[in-house]
Each structure stands twice: as C-alpha cells, then as structure tokens.
Design a protein around this motif. Structure first.
Motif, mmCIF file in Angstrom:
data_model
loop_
_atom_site.group_PDB
_atom_site.id
_atom_site.type_symbol
_atom_site.label_atom_id
_atom_site.label_comp_id
_atom_site.label_asym_id
_atom_site.label_seq_id
_atom_site.Cartn_x
_atom_site.Cartn_y
_atom_site.Cartn_z
ATOM 1 N N HIS A 24 59.601 27.753 40.127
ATOM 2 C CA HIS A 24 58.272 27.330 40.688
ATOM 3 C C HIS A 24 57.309 26.892 39.736
ATOM 4 O O HIS A 24 57.630 28.029 39.633
ATOM 5 N N ILE A 25 56.684 26.378 39.326
ATOM 6 C CA ILE A 25 55.486 26.423 38.881
ATOM 7 C C ILE A 25 54.048 26.363 38.651
ATOM 8 O O ILE A 25 53.849 25.766 39.679
ATOM 9 N N GLU A 26 53.458 27.367 38.448
ATOM 10 C CA GLU A 26 52.024 27.265 38.801
ATOM 11 C C GLU A 26 51.097 27.524 37.717
ATOM 12 O O GLU A 26 51.689 28.798 37.411
ATOM 13 N N THR A 27 49.925 26.636 37.966
ATOM 14 C CA THR A 27 48.911 27.562 37.255
ATOM 15 C C THR A 27 48.002 28.115 37.717
ATOM 16 O O THR A 27 47.157 27.339 38.471
ATOM 17 N N LEU A 28 46.776 29.379 37.425
ATOM 18 C CA LEU A 28 46.196 30.310 37.729
ATOM 19 C C LEU A 28 45.147 29.925 36.379
ATOM 20 O O LEU A 28 44.995 30.194 35.369
ATOM 21 N N THR A 29 43.547 29.973 36.912
ATOM 22 C CA THR A 29 42.349 29.750 36.285
ATOM 23 C C THR A 29 42.119 31.355 35.568
ATOM 24 O O THR A 29 43.101 32.473 37.302
ATOM 25 N N GLY A 30 41.371 31.638 34.902
ATOM 26 C CA GLY A 30 40.983 32.587 35.647
ATOM 27 C C GLY A 30 39.729 33.748 36.341
ATOM 28 O O GLY A 30 40.248 34.895 36.613
ATOM 29 N N LEU A 31 39.375 32.291 36.568
ATOM 30 C CA LEU A 31 38.312 32.261 38.131
ATOM 31 C C LEU A 31 39.075 32.996 39.305
ATOM 32 O O LEU A 31 39.103 34.555 40.350
ATOM 33 N N MET A 32 40.526 32.266 39.062
ATOM 34 C CA MET A 32 41.764 32.247 40.676
ATOM 35 C C MET A 32 41.862 33.931 40.265
ATOM 36 O O MET A 32 41.761 34.459 41.213
ATOM 37 N N LEU A 33 42.400 33.963 39.282
ATOM 38 C CA LEU A 33 42.243 36.187 39.107
ATOM 39 C C LEU A 33 41.522 37.374 39.451
ATOM 40 O O LEU A 33 42.171 37.581 39.998
ATOM 41 N N ARG A 34 40.307 36.194 38.887
ATOM 42 C CA ARG A 34 39.218 37.036 39.193
ATOM 43 C C ARG A 34 38.796 37.553 41.128
ATOM 44 O O ARG A 34 38.341 38.399 41.935
ATOM 45 N N THR A 35 39.384 36.030 41.187
ATOM 46 C CA THR A 35 38.823 36.587 42.800
ATOM 47 C C THR A 35 39.790 36.579 43.890
ATOM 48 O O THR A 35 39.652 37.058 45.308
ATOM 49 N N ALA A 36 41.467 36.797 43.290
ATOM 50 C CA ALA A 36 42.662 37.705 43.735
ATOM 51 C C ALA A 36 42.123 39.389 43.275
ATOM 52 O O ALA A 36 43.279 39.974 44.213
ATOM 53 N N GLY A 37 40.838 39.819 42.998
ATOM 54 C CA GLY A 37 40.842 41.463 43.057
ATOM 55 C C GLY A 37 41.162 41.562 41.580
ATOM 56 O O GLY A 37 41.494 43.049 41.995
ATOM 57 N N LEU A 38 41.904 40.822 40.916
ATOM 58 C CA LEU A 38 42.380 41.569 39.324
ATOM 59 C C LEU A 38 40.628 42.072 38.791
ATOM 60 O O LEU A 38 40.448 41.650 38.631
ATOM 61 N N PRO A 39 40.997 43.609 37.966
ATOM 62 C CA PRO A 39 40.350 43.983 37.266
ATOM 63 C C PRO A 39 40.353 42.976 36.228
ATOM 64 O O PRO A 39 41.367 43.026 35.497
ATOM 65 N N PRO A 40 39.393 42.700 35.394
ATOM 66 C CA PRO A 40 38.837 42.294 34.289
ATOM 67 C C PRO A 40 39.616 42.965 32.854
ATOM 68 O O PRO A 40 39.965 42.159 31.963
ATOM 69 N N HIS A 41 40.002 44.019 32.936
ATOM 70 C CA HIS A 41 41.472 44.842 32.117
ATOM 71 C C HIS A 41 42.842 44.702 32.157
ATOM 72 O O HIS A 41 43.352 45.811 32.028
ATOM 73 N N SER A 42 42.736 44.160 33.401
ATOM 74 C CA SER A 42 44.033 43.930 34.028
ATOM 75 C C SER A 42 44.622 43.077 32.295
ATOM 76 O O SER A 42 44.596 42.313 32.332
#
Length: 71
Positions: free
Chosen positions: A24-42
């Motif tokens: 199954h394919i999902e597309t995520l934006t950078g904002l979605m990744l940051r909102t999910a709690g991933l630090p910017p240096h990940s």
C-alpha cells in the motif's frame, strides 16, 4: 535536492513528498513528518524502521523514496 542517504526531515520542502509503501502506498509531506514528532535531524532513510502500514500492519518492510518538487 540532496542524495537520498543524506536527506533529513528538515530538507523536505513544501512541494516535496516522501513516498512510503509496502503493498500500500502513502505519500507524506515534510509538515506531516514534523507534526508526527520526528525531529528535523532525523534521516529519511532510517524511517523504514519506524513506519507501520495502516492497512496491513506491516512494520519494518516498507520502502521509502522521495518525490522532489520541480523547481
């Protein structure tokens, strides 16, 4: 645009998409990744261990690619 192995969450711009998928394919934006709690240096390449498919609950078997915006 940076090479995949060196791309961080902070490098994903407004028009760029991170494509995550098993069967199954999902597309995520950078904002979605940051909102999910991933630090910017990940590192994007290391996200495959953290992602889980919502459809089939597969963990660690996803493939990750980046679709860079034109421009």
């Amino acid at each position: 645009m940076r090479p995949f192995y060196d791309t961080r969450v902070s490098d994903i711009g407004p028009g760029d998409l991170v494509v995550v998928g098993c069967d199954h394919i999902e597309t995520l934006t950078g904002l979605m990744l940051r909102t999910a709690g991933l630090p910017p240096h990940s590192a994007i390449k290391d996200l495959d261990r953290r992602m889980r498919c919502r459809e089939c609950d597969a963990r660690g078997r996803v493939t990750i690619s980046i679709r860079w915006a034109d421009g």
